[in-house]
Design an enzyme around this catalytic site. Sequence first.
Site, mmCIF file in Angstrom:
data_model
loop_
_atom_site.group_PDB
_atom_site.id
_atom_site.type_symbol
_atom_site.label_atom_id
_atom_site.label_comp_id
_atom_site.label_asym_id
_atom_site.label_seq_id
_atom_site.Cartn_x
_atom_site.Cartn_y
_atom_site.Cartn_z
ATOM 1 C CG ASP A 265 -0.311 -0.481 2.489
ATOM 2 O OD1 ASP A 265 0.927 -0.413 2.592
ATOM 3 O OD2 ASP A 265 -1.032 -0.921 3.399
ATOM 4 C CG ASN B 164 -8.901 -2.428 11.928
ATOM 5 O OD1 ASN B 164 -7.919 -3.043 11.525
ATOM 6 N ND2 ASN B 164 -9.340 -1.321 11.357
ATOM 7 C CG HIS C 123 -5.852 -2.814 8.870
ATOM 8 N ND1 HIS C 123 -5.961 -1.464 9.119
ATOM 9 C CD2 HIS C 123 -4.575 -3.150 9.174
ATOM 10 C CE1 HIS C 123 -4.794 -1.016 9.545
ATOM 11 N NE2 HIS C 123 -3.951 -2.015 9.600
ATOM 12 C CD GLU D 242 -8.813 0.251 7.818
ATOM 13 O OE1 GLU D 242 -8.790 -0.626 8.700
ATOM 14 O OE2 GLU D 242 -8.100 1.271 7.864
HETATM 15 P P1 PGA Z 1 2.126 -2.134 12.741
HETATM 16 O O1 PGA Z 1 0.919 -2.036 11.712
HETATM 17 O O2 PGA Z 1 3.129 -3.038 12.105
HETATM 18 O O3 PGA Z 1 2.667 -0.737 12.839
HETATM 19 O O4 PGA Z 1 1.566 -2.663 14.005
HETATM 20 C C1 PGA Z 1 0.419 -3.193 11.148
HETATM 21 C C2 PGA Z 1 -0.782 -2.880 10.295
HETATM 22 O O5 PGA Z 1 -1.511 -1.931 10.643
HETATM 23 O O6 PGA Z 1 -0.999 -3.574 9.299
#
Ligand code: PGA
Length: 252
Positions: free
Chosen positions: A67, A135, A137, A142
């Site tokens: 992304d 959450n 994702h 999402e």
């Molecule tokens: P993080 O984020 O590695 O900073 O915990 C993971 C994500 O949101 O996919």
Amino acid sequence: MRVTIFESNEELDRQAADMIAQTVAKRPSAVLGLATGSTPVGIYKALIKQAAEQRLSFAGVTTYNLDEYVGLTPEHDQSYAYFMKQHLFSHLDIPSAQTNLPNGMADDLSAECARYDRMLERQPIDIQLLGIGHNGHIGFNEPAAELIGGTHIAELEAATLAANARFFEHEEQVPRQALTMGVGSILKARSILLVARGADKAPIIKQALSGPITTACPASLLQTHAHVTVLLDKEAGKDLIPDDTTLHLVYS
Ligand code: PGA
């Protein structure tokens, strides 16, 4: 699903880096699916170290990131292009033309998503590294009643904006939109490496790996993939039930 729970984060990083390095050693023209966020930072450090020690060349490797924010240039220090350069690409012999992220600055964002999908179709991902949001994702997919298969424009959830605000001076500076590979694109990878660390990720890891398969937890769709490896630190893995027969739980 094979799940390994590590005593130490260093060991986890080494194991994840080793899986990526082995993919490249076996196939010098490997296609790697990469991720940003705090989860992969130690893995990239370990990979750079292993590449140097093993004299492993990435000259033939192609990468696709999951992304990118909409509206941040690759030079912006919070863009994912910048993150990847800082944490990985500038330390490997990979030509920059072989490192791909969706272009969040494109005039026509839908055309950019279609272009990214065409490239992914031509170059299927050998191994996709994934973090997971609180959450559930994956990428910027999402939780929703419906998920989108291909690369698309994602509106970021309030929880995601809040989680990402730590990287910006003010929460209002966090871009509201991103381009993200869809769950369909992610599930097309030949193998998937899901990594999570910290007690705050324990409930969502349990839900994603042992709960129902539902778009309300996008990571739960990984249960439908035949080649997923999950690497967790002991905090992130603390809610998993050792005798869960759907999981092959290993302690390291
Ligand atoms: P993080 O984020 O590695 O900073 O915990 C993971 C994500 O949101 O996919």
